[in-house]
Design a protein around this motif. Sequence first.
Motif, PDB file in Angstrom:
ATOM      1  N   GLN A  86     -22.549 -48.948 -80.291  1.00  0.00           N
ATOM      2  CA  GLN A  86     -22.292 -49.844 -79.422  1.00  0.00           C
ATOM      3  C   GLN A  86     -24.219 -49.842 -78.699  1.00  0.00           C
ATOM      4  N   ILE A 146     -22.607 -61.524 -88.843  1.00  0.00           N
ATOM      5  CA  ILE A 146     -21.485 -60.947 -87.886  1.00  0.00           C
ATOM      6  C   ILE A 146     -20.796 -59.455 -88.008  1.00  0.00           C
ATOM      7  N   VAL A 147     -21.806 -58.718 -86.831  1.00  0.00           N
ATOM      8  CA  VAL A 147     -21.583 -57.064 -87.650  1.00  0.00           C
ATOM      9  C   VAL A 147     -19.961 -57.303 -86.749  1.00  0.00           C
ATOM     10  N   ASP A 148     -19.370 -56.554 -88.042  1.00  0.00           N
ATOM     11  CA  ASP A 148     -18.030 -55.382 -86.736  1.00  0.00           C
ATOM     12  C   ASP A 148     -18.921 -53.597 -87.041  1.00  0.00           C
ATOM     13  N   VAL A 198     -21.467 -60.454 -78.171  1.00  0.00           N
ATOM     14  CA  VAL A 198     -20.922 -59.843 -78.305  1.00  0.00           C
ATOM     15  C   VAL A 198     -18.924 -59.657 -77.603  1.00  0.00           C
ATOM     16  N   LYS A 229     -20.791 -60.039 -92.493  1.00  0.00           N
ATOM     17  CA  LYS A 229     -20.105 -61.774 -92.856  1.00  0.00           C
ATOM     18  C   LYS A 229     -21.367 -62.429 -92.930  1.00  0.00           C
ATOM     19  N   ASN A 268     -21.981 -66.274 -90.497  1.00  0.00           N
ATOM     20  CA  ASN A 268     -20.291 -67.381 -89.744  1.00  0.00           C
ATOM     21  C   ASN A 268     -20.559 -68.480 -90.429  1.00  0.00           C
ATOM     22  N   GLN A 300     -17.236 -53.881 -90.621  1.00  0.00           N
ATOM     23  CA  GLN A 300     -17.488 -55.885 -91.710  1.00  0.00           C
ATOM     24  C   GLN A 300     -19.164 -56.072 -91.222  1.00  0.00           C
ATOM     25  N   LYS A 353     -17.110 -56.838 -81.938  1.00  0.00           N
ATOM     26  CA  LYS A 353     -18.361 -57.563 -82.523  1.00  0.00           C
ATOM     27  C   LYS A 353     -19.521 -58.093 -82.741  1.00  0.00           C
ATOM     28  N   VAL A 354     -20.144 -58.140 -83.534  1.00  0.00           N
ATOM     29  CA  VAL A 354     -21.701 -58.396 -82.979  1.00  0.00           C
ATOM     30  C   VAL A 354     -21.581 -59.764 -83.784  1.00  0.00           C
ATOM     31  N   LYS A 355     -22.081 -60.417 -83.032  1.00  0.00           N
ATOM     32  CA  LYS A 355     -22.552 -62.005 -83.536  1.00  0.00           C
ATOM     33  C   LYS A 355     -24.119 -62.087 -83.411  1.00  0.00           C
TER      34      LYS A 355
END
Length: 301
Positions: free
Chosen positions: A233, A225-227, A250, A284, A286, A282, A254-256
Amino acid sequence: MKLEIRNVTKSFKGKIAVNNFSMEMQSGECVGLIGPNGAGKSTLIKVISDIINLDTGEVLLNGKKISEMKKDIGYLPQYPNFYHWMTARETLMFMGRLSGLNKEELKRLIPNILTKVGLRSEENSKVGTFSGGMKQRLGIAQALLHKPSLVVMDEPVSALDPIGRREVLNLIEEIKNDTTILLSTHILSDAEEICERFIIIKDGTKIEDTTITELLNRNSENKLIVDISAKDQKWIDVVKKLPYVKDVEVIGLKVKVKVDSIEKHKNLLLQNALEHKVDILQFKMNNDTLEEIFLKLVVQK
């Protein structure tokens, strides 16, 4: 020290409490027996401690039946039952004599063990005046007094207030360096803090024997996960074209990102973001939390 539990079954009035349970423990391990209330933890702990008899199977300590090795086991029940009119020192003297230690040995050992559990200043205080945490620490003292090779603890902190819990957890963390510990608990955070290995039990049956790392890795969805900030974008289009990226979801900013392998590709994705001067808020994995994984395991039908 080697503990072997082989195909143990125990039932009460036709209801199976422990079902064909097997496990092994080696010297120096601190293992958490984890499960919800009613899973069979306390029954299994009492079978291992030779407090109750099993129906089928066997429990061996160093290759011998557990009934022949009771002096090598220290046992801490969930609710230690002491005589309130005895002092801490008298209690340990009484318990020590029951364990086969002579008076001279006990006079030498008791001051040291009371110091170890933080009760030396209370050795002449009556147990009836002790807090829950102090009683539990005294319980640990009696379990360690005869220097067992295995200490078995049944829900050692579940009945304590936050201060008592912290006192006892800190003590267990300290003593696990000197002995082998098997403890049962339904409080996952406690086991996560002090145990390297988990055995999860449900309806008397073992369903997992694993470490925290293994359990988390196995339940990973391989998603990162990248905020990001609004100005970055356009980087999402770059991510979608990366060869190790399987899927991109997306949600707002927040990009998963689903990748082939978290371990192999998390640094590559982070490096790519930095090369494109992405403002990362952020970054992290998931993963489910340990508690979420535990709930799935014990609640699933």
